[in-house]
Design a protein around this motif. Sequence first.
Motif, PDB file in Angstrom:
ATOM      1  N   GLU A  21       0.897  -1.188  -0.104  1.00  0.00           N
ATOM      2  CA  GLU A  21       0.021   0.004  -0.198  1.00  0.00           C
ATOM      3  C   GLU A  21       0.774   1.267  -0.021  1.00  0.00           C
ATOM      4  N   VAL A  22       2.150   1.167   0.712  1.00  0.00           N
ATOM      5  CA  VAL A  22       2.940   2.425   0.589  1.00  0.00           C
ATOM      6  C   VAL A  22       3.337   2.552  -0.804  1.00  0.00           C
ATOM      7  N   THR A  26       2.653   6.049  -3.059  1.00  0.00           N
ATOM      8  CA  THR A  26       3.727   6.788  -3.480  1.00  0.00           C
ATOM      9  C   THR A  26       4.174   6.745  -4.991  1.00  0.00           C
ATOM     10  N   ALA A  27       3.535   5.864  -5.588  1.00  0.00           N
ATOM     11  CA  ALA A  27       3.165   6.149  -7.216  1.00  0.00           C
ATOM     12  C   ALA A  27       2.468   7.004  -7.601  1.00  0.00           C
ATOM     13  N   THR A  28       1.696   7.514  -6.860  1.00  0.00           N
ATOM     14  CA  THR A  28       0.920   8.835  -7.270  1.00  0.00           C
ATOM     15  C   THR A  28       1.437  10.104  -6.768  1.00  0.00           C
ATOM     16  N   SER A  45       9.604   0.775   4.744  1.00  0.00           N
ATOM     17  CA  SER A  45       8.465  -0.148   4.528  1.00  0.00           C
ATOM     18  C   SER A  45       8.611  -1.511   3.913  1.00  0.00           C
ATOM     19  N   ALA A  46       9.403  -1.647   3.243  1.00  0.00           N
ATOM     20  CA  ALA A  46       9.986  -2.897   2.365  1.00  0.00           C
ATOM     21  C   ALA A  46      10.913  -3.813   3.415  1.00  0.00           C
ATOM     22  N   ALA A  47      11.695  -2.811   4.195  1.00  0.00           N
ATOM     23  CA  ALA A  47      12.465  -3.663   5.101  1.00  0.00           C
ATOM     24  C   ALA A  47      11.837  -4.287   6.194  1.00  0.00           C
ATOM     25  N   TYR A  96      -4.310   7.799   5.383  1.00  0.00           N
ATOM     26  CA  TYR A  96      -3.439   8.061   6.616  1.00  0.00           C
ATOM     27  C   TYR A  96      -3.836   7.081   7.779  1.00  0.00           C
ATOM     28  N   SER A  97      -5.321   7.194   7.938  1.00  0.00           N
ATOM     29  CA  SER A  97      -5.943   6.193   9.176  1.00  0.00           C
ATOM     30  C   SER A  97      -5.872   4.615   8.633  1.00  0.00           C
ATOM     31  N   ARG A  98      -5.879   4.477   7.539  1.00  0.00           N
ATOM     32  CA  ARG A  98      -5.865   3.041   7.039  1.00  0.00           C
ATOM     33  C   ARG A  98      -4.434   2.478   7.228  1.00  0.00           C
TER      34      ARG A  98
END
Length: 142
Positions: A21-22, A26-28, A45-47, A96-98
């Motif tokens: 989801e991150v 971040t692709a938009t 997030s990938a780590a 953000y909440s999700r």
Amino acid sequence: MTARDFRDLVCWQLSYELKCEVFAFTATEPASRDFKYRDQIRDSSAAVPRDISEGFGRFRPREFARFLEFARASLMETQTSLIDGRDRGYLSQELYSRLANLARAALKATTNLMLSKQRQANERSLSVFRRKGPYLFKTFPP
């Protein structure tokens, strides 16, 4: 129930979903135009799922717990980046909440597994000590 594969771990599943989801948000725009922010939150997030899977592959509870500590730290970094992204207007309050809730759930699951592995490692250390006895050094007659 014992996990046979790292993908069976709830903490890995949650953190992998967070990473996906991150990467999507971040692709938009506008996050996609802020290269430093985008790369930083993607890296942290990938780590998390990477560290969880690497720790799982170590086979020793103490080592696994150590990699779960790394995963927790990356989750906290991701949480801070989410706050920063919200403040910059990159995320709606709903998104953000999700993501914050997903990060919190991943952190809780990772922490619980880490504490369990630390207890398991400590129990193994105590059992070795009990087996060998309190005298760990060879003594020589006077």
